[in-house]
Design an enzyme around this catalytic site. Sequence first.
Site, mmCIF file in Angstrom:
data_model
loop_
_atom_site.group_PDB
_atom_site.id
_atom_site.type_symbol
_atom_site.label_atom_id
_atom_site.label_comp_id
_atom_site.label_asym_id
_atom_site.label_seq_id
_atom_site.Cartn_x
_atom_site.Cartn_y
_atom_site.Cartn_z
ATOM 1 N N LYS A 4 -11.039 -1.236 7.514
ATOM 2 C CA LYS A 4 -9.743 -1.000 8.143
ATOM 3 C C LYS A 4 -9.971 -0.481 9.557
ATOM 4 O O LYS A 4 -10.454 0.632 9.744
ATOM 5 C CB LYS A 4 -8.958 0.027 7.313
ATOM 6 N N GLU B 283 0.848 -1.196 0.000
ATOM 7 C CA GLU B 283 0.000 0.000 0.000
ATOM 8 C C GLU B 283 0.878 1.239 0.000
ATOM 9 O O GLU B 283 1.526 1.553 1.010
ATOM 10 C CB GLU B 283 -0.910 0.000 1.227
#
Length: 218
Positions: free
Chosen positions: A137, A48
């Site tokens: 998340k 990421e």
Amino acid sequence: MTSPSTERIPLSDALRRTAVVAVLRADSPRHVGSVARTLAEAGVVCLELTLTTPGALDALESLRKDLGDAVDVGMGSVRSAEEARRSLDAGAGFLVSPGFQADVVALALAAGVPVCPGGLTPTELASAWDAGASAVKLFPASTVGPAHLAAFRGPYPEVAVMPTGGIAIDDIPAWIRAGAQAVGLGGPLIRDALSGGDLTDLAGRARRALEAVAGARS
């Protein structure tokens, strides 16, 4: 709830298999390529990048060209629809947000790309999931701990959760046993590698992270 005509985009096979996302946040993109290659060679293939890193979109395009299918590379710190569009145009394989923005989720769904919006409370996490998130998340995870996730999953066992923020490698087993689908690892995994630190040490930490997941799952 998600629309009956909307199909949730699943997380990649690589992420479900390894359960580790390496979060690459830096003051400069200079070492992103070498860090990404080191992580991929060690087995951490879900990366990421973050929009807070200068030149992140260009770095993403470069990684896609250089590493191809060897990595699943996405963009994090996506906070608006415009940032989502730019990230998708640059080739992001998934999107991650620190909070929940419905338009970001909608754009990812339309593009057929996994999306992981952030939340901390049960209301925030459930709202993001009901909007069609691939996973939610839990952020910042270190402020609540694995017990928070375990308690949340009691009434919400179907929600895929990816704790991120301040998770040490030694913490991984507790998060996996609490029900985490995957974990996002930033500083404790990367340390100084993005500023020119030892890549051999980085590879060792990456392997330890994967071993921690495997041990918790066995």
